[in-house]
Design an enzyme around this catalytic site. Sequence first.
Site, mmCIF file in Angstrom:
data_model
loop_
_atom_site.group_PDB
_atom_site.id
_atom_site.type_symbol
_atom_site.label_atom_id
_atom_site.label_comp_id
_atom_site.label_asym_id
_atom_site.label_seq_id
_atom_site.Cartn_x
_atom_site.Cartn_y
_atom_site.Cartn_z
ATOM 1 N N CYS A 131 48.400 -13.548 114.534
ATOM 2 C CA CYS A 131 48.695 -13.484 115.973
ATOM 3 C C CYS A 131 47.446 -13.878 116.749
ATOM 4 O O CYS A 131 46.345 -13.430 116.413
ATOM 5 C CB CYS A 131 49.112 -12.062 116.342
ATOM 6 S SG CYS A 131 49.434 -11.839 118.108
ATOM 7 N N HIS A 173 58.601 -12.983 116.431
ATOM 8 C CA HIS A 173 57.232 -12.582 116.775
ATOM 9 C C HIS A 173 57.028 -12.626 118.296
ATOM 10 O O HIS A 173 56.508 -11.677 118.890
ATOM 11 C CB HIS A 173 56.256 -13.522 116.050
ATOM 12 C CG HIS A 173 54.804 -13.252 116.307
ATOM 13 N ND1 HIS A 173 53.926 -12.894 115.300
ATOM 14 C CD2 HIS A 173 54.063 -13.297 117.438
ATOM 15 C CE1 HIS A 173 52.714 -12.733 115.815
ATOM 16 N NE2 HIS A 173 52.772 -12.981 117.122
ATOM 17 N N GLU A 174 57.443 -13.726 118.922
ATOM 18 C CA GLU A 174 57.212 -13.880 120.372
ATOM 19 C C GLU A 174 58.091 -12.932 121.179
ATOM 20 O O GLU A 174 57.645 -12.358 122.184
ATOM 21 C CB GLU A 174 57.435 -15.330 120.811
ATOM 22 C CG GLU A 174 56.545 -16.353 120.116
ATOM 23 C CD GLU A 174 55.071 -15.990 120.130
ATOM 24 O OE1 GLU A 174 54.599 -15.373 121.108
ATOM 25 O OE2 GLU A 174 54.379 -16.304 119.131
ATOM 26 N N HIS A 177 56.581 -9.543 121.239
ATOM 27 C CA HIS A 177 55.502 -9.429 122.232
ATOM 28 C C HIS A 177 56.063 -8.984 123.576
ATOM 29 O O HIS A 177 55.446 -8.192 124.291
ATOM 30 C CB HIS A 177 54.828 -10.795 122.443
ATOM 31 C CG HIS A 177 53.656 -11.058 121.547
ATOM 32 N ND1 HIS A 177 52.543 -10.259 121.511
ATOM 33 C CD2 HIS A 177 53.417 -12.067 120.675
ATOM 34 C CE1 HIS A 177 51.667 -10.758 120.639
ATOM 35 N NE2 HIS A 177 52.173 -11.852 120.116
HETATM 36 ZN ZN ZN Z 1 51.339 -12.919 118.630
#
Ligand code: ZN
Length: 220
Positions: A131, A173-174, A177
């Site tokens: 990341c 993953h995004e 976030h």
């Molecule tokens: Zn990330």
Amino acid sequence: MTTENSTPDAPTIDARLREDVSARLAAAPDGVLPIVQAGNPVLRYPAMPYTGQLGPLLPDLIDAMRETMRAAPGVGLAAPQIGIALAIAVVEDAGAPDDDPRERSALPFRVLVNPAYAATSDDEVAFYEGCLSVRGWSAVRRRARSVRLTGTDQHGAEIDEVLTGWPARIVQHETDHLRGELYIDRAEMRSLANDEAMGRWWGTTPDVRPAAQVLGFDLH
Ligand code: ZN
């Protein structure tokens, strides 16, 4: 003498947001913004749904997010990673050869606004992941191999599609976030490796079975 009636209205939250984004963009004339690192609270709050708050500033923000992601370099960037708590992310990956076990097909540049995902089956896969906001480290993270992605693009067009392999991992993953999560929250901590160790031991192949055996963690 002034009176209450002459006091201008306080700036709205949206106006303050636009001022903040404008200031951040103006401070980075080359279009590459600083990426905040783990420990910054902005990474740990759910981002605000995007409802048009930025108006004509949105294309400028997207341009800056794309340039920041490419310069890093990375395959995805969420707005909180540049300090902006809005549910907007950009993704892009050139892909890898067909025999890559991560199923890393090319993911052309795209914008995700208010994205959400749901696994399409119980099929999960484990690979090393990193990341841009946890710079210098990688760890094995188990994720759904295939997800249904929903949301809109930057023009408000609906997204509703199934992604598989590495593109599915990138959007998970995004999107995480934007919920205040980092990949390390549910990574295999025995796999944790800094860049030097990744280069020396685990960075040469995407197959994590050797790391599982040597570092002592289960893949199933
Ligand atoms: Zn990330």
